[in-house]
Design an enzyme around this catalytic site. Sequence first.
Site, mmCIF file in Angstrom:
data_model
loop_
_atom_site.group_PDB
_atom_site.id
_atom_site.type_symbol
_atom_site.label_atom_id
_atom_site.label_comp_id
_atom_site.label_asym_id
_atom_site.label_seq_id
_atom_site.Cartn_x
_atom_site.Cartn_y
_atom_site.Cartn_z
ATOM 1 N N HIS A 178 0.819 -1.209 0.000
ATOM 2 C CA HIS A 178 0.000 0.000 0.000
ATOM 3 C C HIS A 178 0.853 1.261 0.000
ATOM 4 C CE1 HIS A 178 0.882 -0.782 4.285
ATOM 5 N NE2 HIS A 178 0.879 0.536 4.400
ATOM 6 N N ARG A 198 9.915 -0.662 3.416
ATOM 7 C CA ARG A 198 9.782 0.273 2.298
ATOM 8 C C ARG A 198 10.262 -0.424 1.020
ATOM 9 N NH1 ARG A 198 12.959 4.401 4.265
ATOM 10 N NH2 ARG A 198 11.300 5.025 5.678
#
Length: 325
Positions: A178, A198
């Site tokens: 997301h 990340r």
Amino acid sequence: MLYPLTFTPIFKDKIWGGHKIQSILGKDFSPLPNCGETWEVSGVPGNISVVKEGALVGETLQAVLEKYKEQLVGKHVYEKYGNEFPLLVKFIDANDDLSIQVHPNDELAKKRHNSFGKTEMWYIMQADAGAKLNAGFNREVTKDEYVKAVADNTITDILNIEEAHPGDVFFLPAGRVHYIGKGLLLAEIQQTSDITYRIYDFDRKDDKGQTRELHTEQAVDAIDYHYYGDYKTQYDRKLDESVNAVTSDYFVTNVLHFDQEVMHDYTHLDSFVILVCVEGALTAQTAGGYSFTLKMGECALIPASIPSVTLIPEGTMTVLESYVP
């Protein structure tokens, strides 16, 4: 006696942060140059919320939990989580796209970080025209396809992108790729965890010309590669009704959209309740006669020992009501 607790916000400047925390929510985050996140209710080590008002002013959430135990969080919650407060509540202002990321589940987070995993939800409070976000993939993806897309910098081609509007809810179980897109202001309710992998950061650099660390290898085993079709949470927003938006193992969140007084009985929950005002303003009164106010961008923690709360809107209000099932 315990009473509804409000906390001093913890402000976080971010490379993608903006100024809506001040311009829309009225919170002064100076001297920071921007504010990407404000942590409103937090038991994360190093970022423990501090009580803002009343007899417990200046006490940390951790200290209050250790002293009052199940009176604060509920018997079954305390039996499960002990002196670890299980939820984290934030407001997030994305002045730029956040990184594409994923959070590990409980099992992986425990193994790698001795931490909870991170299942979360978003409630969109304000959206610039055309603002978008990512939740999940736009088709079934294999692990090998994903690894190749990351290596080729084509990861965005396989992401599900949604336009977002005020009142939209997105539930993001651990493992769902997301990112929050530019132009969104939202409330986030999540497990107590600060673990983020990340995946891609759009090749941006900070003011020193440095790129941010990526966690592409760690992310591979954390990701749910399935395609789910409808990623936006469907709920029937109604005036003067409490509507369930999210029910998970970690939290339940109801949306209260009211223009008249409403009393909520919490005796059956055996849990604390967090009220997050995402629109309008209200006055709240407890069964014991304690009164407090909330406006858009403010939260209150209702201890499990308080049996009921009456909410009195100033005009029309929207409140997120969350607890541990």
